[in-house]
Scaffold this motif. Structure first.
Motif, PDB file in Angstrom:
ATOM      1  N   ARG A  95      25.527  38.474  34.373  1.00 47.87           N
ATOM      2  CA  ARG A  95      24.452  39.470  33.810  1.00 47.87           C
ATOM      3  C   ARG A  95      24.774  40.861  33.932  1.00 47.87           C
ATOM      4  N   ARG A  96      25.525  41.247  34.838  1.00 50.40           N
ATOM      5  CA  ARG A  96      25.683  42.620  35.265  1.00 50.40           C
ATOM      6  C   ARG A  96      27.179  43.070  34.731  1.00 50.40           C
ATOM      7  N   PHE A  97      27.922  42.047  34.691  1.00 51.83           N
ATOM      8  CA  PHE A  97      29.354  42.538  34.236  1.00 51.83           C
ATOM      9  C   PHE A  97      29.976  41.905  33.254  1.00 51.83           C
ATOM     10  N   SER A  98      30.768  42.432  32.165  1.00 49.14           N
ATOM     11  CA  SER A  98      31.692  41.830  31.392  1.00 49.14           C
ATOM     12  C   SER A  98      32.806  40.848  31.907  1.00 49.14           C
ATOM     13  N   PRO A  99      33.171  39.769  31.009  1.00 49.82           N
ATOM     14  CA  PRO A  99      34.164  39.052  31.764  1.00 49.82           C
ATOM     15  C   PRO A  99      35.635  39.775  32.021  1.00 49.82           C
ATOM     16  N   LYS A 100      35.837  40.758  31.241  1.00 47.01           N
ATOM     17  CA  LYS A 100      36.913  41.482  31.516  1.00 47.01           C
ATOM     18  C   LYS A 100      36.941  42.256  32.407  1.00 47.01           C
ATOM     19  N   ALA A 101      36.100  43.058  33.012  1.00 46.78           N
ATOM     20  CA  ALA A 101      35.592  43.814  34.188  1.00 46.78           C
ATOM     21  C   ALA A 101      35.556  42.871  35.231  1.00 46.78           C
ATOM     22  N   LEU A 102      35.180  41.659  35.248  1.00 46.84           N
ATOM     23  CA  LEU A 102      35.509  40.777  36.513  1.00 46.84           C
ATOM     24  C   LEU A 102      36.760  40.364  36.749  1.00 46.84           C
ATOM     25  N   PHE A 103      37.351  40.187  35.581  1.00 44.01           N
ATOM     26  CA  PHE A 103      38.863  39.432  35.902  1.00 44.01           C
ATOM     27  C   PHE A 103      39.635  40.562  36.203  1.00 44.01           C
ATOM     28  N   VAL A 104      39.361  41.960  35.625  1.00 45.42           N
ATOM     29  CA  VAL A 104      40.643  42.878  36.273  1.00 45.42           C
ATOM     30  C   VAL A 104      39.977  43.124  37.857  1.00 45.42           C
ATOM     31  N   GLY A 105      38.727  43.113  38.056  1.00 41.44           N
ATOM     32  CA  GLY A 105      38.096  43.502  39.391  1.00 41.44           C
ATOM     33  C   GLY A 105      38.771  42.574  40.552  1.00 41.44           C
ATOM     34  N   LEU A 143      39.929  42.873  60.157  1.00 36.66           N
ATOM     35  CA  LEU A 143      40.504  42.680  59.068  1.00 36.66           C
ATOM     36  C   LEU A 143      40.697  41.640  58.358  1.00 36.66           C
ATOM     37  N   LEU A 144      41.005  40.706  59.238  1.00 36.05           N
ATOM     38  CA  LEU A 144      41.475  39.423  58.700  1.00 36.05           C
ATOM     39  C   LEU A 144      40.013  38.609  58.046  1.00 36.05           C
ATOM     40  N   LEU A 145      38.965  39.216  58.625  1.00 29.41           N
ATOM     41  CA  LEU A 145      37.876  38.528  58.045  1.00 29.41           C
ATOM     42  C   LEU A 145      37.472  39.199  56.852  1.00 29.41           C
ATOM     43  N   LEU A 146      37.854  40.173  56.808  1.00 30.90           N
ATOM     44  CA  LEU A 146      37.268  41.083  55.562  1.00 30.90           C
ATOM     45  C   LEU A 146      38.270  40.760  54.627  1.00 30.90           C
ATOM     46  N   ALA A 147      39.372  40.408  54.875  1.00 27.95           N
ATOM     47  CA  ALA A 147      40.389  39.915  53.724  1.00 27.95           C
ATOM     48  C   ALA A 147      40.170  38.398  53.322  1.00 27.95           C
ATOM     49  N   GLN A 148      39.475  37.300  54.252  1.00 29.13           N
ATOM     50  CA  GLN A 148      39.033  36.428  53.771  1.00 29.13           C
ATOM     51  C   GLN A 148      37.724  36.386  52.913  1.00 29.13           C
ATOM     52  N   LEU A 149      36.983  37.073  53.058  1.00 31.44           N
ATOM     53  CA  LEU A 149      35.861  37.448  52.279  1.00 31.44           C
ATOM     54  C   LEU A 149      36.110  37.576  50.632  1.00 31.44           C
ATOM     55  N   GLY A 150      37.572  38.213  50.634  1.00 34.73           N
ATOM     56  CA  GLY A 150      38.011  38.676  49.350  1.00 34.73           C
ATOM     57  C   GLY A 150      38.312  37.328  48.636  1.00 34.73           C
ATOM     58  N   HIS A 151      38.362  36.276  49.228  1.00 36.93           N
ATOM     59  CA  HIS A 151      38.829  34.840  48.778  1.00 36.93           C
ATOM     60  C   HIS A 151      37.525  34.522  47.635  1.00 36.93           C
ATOM     61  N   ALA A 152      36.310  35.142  47.749  1.00 37.06           N
ATOM     62  CA  ALA A 152      35.471  34.631  46.929  1.00 37.06           C
ATOM     63  C   ALA A 152      35.829  35.550  45.384  1.00 37.06           C
ATOM     64  N   PHE A 153      36.543  36.434  45.316  1.00 40.30           N
ATOM     65  CA  PHE A 153      36.695  37.038  44.144  1.00 40.30           C
ATOM     66  C   PHE A 153      38.176  36.360  43.762  1.00 40.30           C
ATOM     67  N   THR A 154      38.991  36.501  44.549  1.00 44.83           N
ATOM     68  CA  THR A 154      40.649  36.090  44.197  1.00 44.83           C
ATOM     69  C   THR A 154      40.610  34.622  43.715  1.00 44.83           C
ATOM     70  N   PHE A 155      39.754  33.908  44.031  1.00 46.45           N
ATOM     71  CA  PHE A 155      39.895  32.335  43.902  1.00 46.45           C
ATOM     72  C   PHE A 155      38.395  32.293  43.131  1.00 46.45           C
ATOM     73  N   ALA A 156      37.600  32.272  43.706  1.00 42.03           N
ATOM     74  CA  ALA A 156      36.205  31.712  43.040  1.00 42.03           C
ATOM     75  C   ALA A 156      35.880  32.556  41.572  1.00 42.03           C
ATOM     76  N   GLY A 210      49.006  42.181  37.831  1.00 47.90           N
ATOM     77  CA  GLY A 210      48.480  41.285  36.908  1.00 47.90           C
ATOM     78  C   GLY A 210      47.178  42.282  36.452  1.00 47.90           C
ATOM     79  N   GLY A 211      46.754  43.074  37.412  1.00 52.07           N
ATOM     80  CA  GLY A 211      45.537  43.972  37.028  1.00 52.07           C
ATOM     81  C   GLY A 211      45.660  44.846  35.802  1.00 52.07           C
ATOM     82  N   ILE A 212      46.901  45.326  36.009  1.00 50.54           N
ATOM     83  CA  ILE A 212      47.504  46.302  34.912  1.00 50.54           C
ATOM     84  C   ILE A 212      47.326  45.550  33.746  1.00 50.54           C
ATOM     85  N   LEU A 213      48.097  44.642  33.506  1.00 53.87           N
ATOM     86  CA  LEU A 213      48.716  43.713  32.240  1.00 53.87           C
ATOM     87  C   LEU A 213      46.996  43.209  31.889  1.00 53.87           C
ATOM     88  N   CYS A 214      46.080  42.738  32.568  1.00 50.13           N
ATOM     89  CA  CYS A 214      44.987  42.469  31.875  1.00 50.13           C
ATOM     90  C   CYS A 214      44.114  43.475  31.579  1.00 50.13           C
TER      91      CYS A 214
END
Length: 392
Positions: free
Chosen positions: A264-274, A295-308, A373-377
């Protein structure tokens, strides 16, 4: 013959998800560590840890075509469960490269057949109710967490030799559930579409989308093959490594639950590039912060976006471009380009680079791939309105 209980059928599917992703919870964190304990060279570890991804390039399409052609979905699932168990049983008696290569190649060819067929069965069984599907699918995440944590403590106390026993036990459970899975109800007629499959593939946004999916999975190749080894080299215990994998899965579950709000808050393109921006930062944290648990815990929280989040948005793009008669072909191409080719190539390349370069260098390269990948998208995807998302 006694009528089958719809509730019982759904419970069996939930049990299948638990065992299937429990297997992932064993293989992703500990397969590479087990191979390292056998003193195999890094290039062999890279190949062996990528075999399950390689089979995902072609095996699901073969089994899906055979299931649709023969109409014997249940028989194929039973074969997949039994043959997968038989192949992984070999790990109890072999511990050198080529025998393990052949065993895992054989077992994962059948194992990879199961999930796409069960996903289709679950959606059919629940009459397309995505809310009930999400509640059912969560048993897979629970299975992953239970297996990754339990195996971490078991391996830490008893040694890497118990890994094959854990794999065989999990696969035995999966084989039982494959045998008990219900038949799929009659499928509704497929809606026809005007655009041809080749015409869809010629769309610039579609080509950029698939390239982005490939690059994201390529960047994750070192993560799925060498993340645990990288942490072990910096002195982390097996149980701590298991907890870090678990944090990533918990973040993934939370993101899927929050996806309607993000839509509801972001466009598909914004989410994908983000997602690519976060992936760049995540892999840099793994590269440079392996000495720091925060730092490793912070990196693992990023899995929410890089995968899910990445996967959820990808489902929306597939729904936008591959409707009706092309839906299955679009899904097959997505699996092949991302988890198949991208994931396996990333693991193999990481294996060849690991011996001559540090783990930090390999994960820094993964961050660079994410940035590309981010620049391409950012320049290649269209800035269109929102579309409905479906959870994994």
């Amino acid at each position: 013959m006694k009528a089958e209980s719809p509730t019982g059928g759904v419970a069996v599917i939930g049990g299948f998800y638990f065992c299937y992703f429990a297997f992932n919870g064993l293989f992703s964190p500990y397969w590479g560590l087990y191979l390292a304990a056998l003193a195999l060279p890094a290039w062999q570890i890279g190949i062996l840890t990528s075999l399950t991804q390689v089979n995902r390039i072609y095996a699901p399409a073969i089994w899906g075509w055979l299931a649709d052609r023969s109409g014997r979905r249940r028989a194929i699932l039973r074969l997949a469960g039994a043959a997968g168990l038989a192949g992984f049983l070999s790990l109890l008696v072999v511990d050198t490269f080529w025998p393990m290569f052949l065993a895992v190649l054989f077992a994962s060819f059948f194992w990879s057949a199961a999930l796409p067929l069960v996903e289709s069965l679950a959606i059919d069984r629940l009459a397309g109710d995505s809310g009930r599907y999400a509640r059912l699918r969560v048993w897979g995440s629970i299975g992953f967490i239970v297996a990754s944590l339990g195996a971490g403590y078991w391996i830490e106390s008893s040694g890497a030799k118990v890994f094959p026993l854990a794999v065989v036990g999990t696969m035995a459970g999966l084989a039982v559930y494959c045998w008990r899975l219900p038949e799929s109800p009659a499928r509704a007629a497929v809606v026809q579409v005007s655009a041809g499959f080749g015409e869809i593939l010629r769309r610039r946004e579609v080509r950029v989308f698939f390239a982005g999916c490939f690059l994201m999975s390529l960047a994750h190749g070192p993560y799925y093959s060498f993340y645990s080894i990288h942490l072990a080299e910096h002195g982390l215990t097996q149980s701590t490594i298991g907890w870090l994998w678990t944090v990533g899965v918990l973040a993934e579950v939370g993101l899927f639950l929050a996806m309607p709000l993000l839509n509801r808050r972001f466009s598909p393109k914004a989410l994908f590039v983000g997602d690519f921006v976060i992936a760049t930062g995540r892999f840099l944290l793994i590269a440079l912060g392996a000495h720091s648990l925060p730092l490793l815990l912070l990196a693992q929280l990023g899995h929410a976006f890089t995968f899910a989040c990445h996967h959820a948005v990808a489902m929306g793009y597939l729904h936008r471009h591959f409707a009706g008669a092309h839906a299955a072909k679009g899904q097959a191409l997505y699996i092949a380009a991302s988890f198949g080719i991208g994931g396996s190539l990333g693991g193999v390349l990481a294996g060849f680079l690991w011996a001559d370069f540090s783990g930090a260098t390999v994960f820094a390269l993964a961050a660079g791939v994410s940035a590309i990948g981010g620049i391409l998208c950012a320049f290649g995807l269209l800035s269109q309105g929102k579309f409905a998302m479906t959870a994994r």
